[in-house]
Scaffold this motif. Sequence first.
Motif, mmCIF file in Angstrom:
data_model
loop_
_atom_site.group_PDB
_atom_site.id
_atom_site.type_symbol
_atom_site.label_atom_id
_atom_site.label_comp_id
_atom_site.label_asym_id
_atom_site.label_seq_id
_atom_site.Cartn_x
_atom_site.Cartn_y
_atom_site.Cartn_z
ATOM 1 N N LYS A 133 -2.426 3.429 3.503
ATOM 2 C CA LYS A 133 -2.605 3.037 4.266
ATOM 3 C C LYS A 133 -3.489 3.494 5.288
ATOM 4 O O LYS A 133 -3.598 3.498 6.222
ATOM 5 N N ALA A 134 -3.551 4.952 4.853
ATOM 6 C CA ALA A 134 -4.398 5.645 5.585
ATOM 7 C C ALA A 134 -6.112 5.722 5.509
ATOM 8 O O ALA A 134 -6.359 5.397 6.715
ATOM 9 N N ARG A 140 1.110 -0.982 0.158
ATOM 10 C CA ARG A 140 0.113 0.083 -0.313
ATOM 11 C C ARG A 140 0.765 1.096 -0.260
ATOM 12 O O ARG A 140 1.822 1.712 0.364
ATOM 13 N N SER A 141 0.232 2.725 -0.332
ATOM 14 C CA SER A 141 0.944 3.179 -0.492
ATOM 15 C C SER A 141 1.034 4.391 0.894
ATOM 16 O O SER A 141 -0.017 4.098 2.139
ATOM 17 N N GLU A 142 1.631 5.323 1.100
ATOM 18 C CA GLU A 142 0.983 6.325 2.230
ATOM 19 C C GLU A 142 -0.392 6.183 2.048
ATOM 20 O O GLU A 142 -0.838 6.385 3.340
ATOM 21 N N GLU A 143 -1.137 6.613 1.081
ATOM 22 C CA GLU A 143 -2.591 7.235 0.847
ATOM 23 C C GLU A 143 -3.285 5.863 0.991
ATOM 24 O O GLU A 143 -4.536 6.410 2.264
#
Length: 202
Positions: free
Chosen positions: A71-72, A66-69
Amino acid sequence: MTTRALLITSSVLGENGQSNALASHFETRAAARDGVEVTARNVVANALPHLDIAELGAWQTPADERSEEQKALAMRSDELIAELRASDVLVIAVPMYNLGIPSQLKAWFDRVLRAGETFRYTETGPQGLVEGKRAIILAARGGMYAGTELDSQTPHLKSMLGLMGIKDVDVVYAEGLNMGDATRGAALKEAFQAIDQQVDAL
């Protein structure tokens, strides 16, 4: 032994909401009992956005990819599911809006009803993965709907809970709340007594 209750409130009317009055009575009664802990989540004050393809895609992406976005986005659902799993009893205080549930409550269900997490698909149909829990629905209605064809709300809630594996469901109704002071007063008194019995049984 401590019983942990997760209390979900969903009225847009705040302190004036009758379903919130039912929830407050539950909290007050539970606070007077030893061995009962209540975690409250107001899905209106802490509203979730409607589920979209970006958030759904985050769930479907392996956690380590997952990208940071993403993950959030995935964390929204992860935290709500963890909160649900940590409870023994799920209490849902719900008004009836246009024969259904508030969209804010639906947004909460959209995060906790998650394939692979709270249920899974099998050859014989979906199987709930949230086991050993029960639910109490505190339903506030302006008119009289329970047991009629217009009450699509109760079957919907029971179906969503059942999808997760929560099939032990009790419903406390407070109906006719917009049908005059006498009817409202009698309905709330009866509902409060039913809530007392539910809390005493925890």
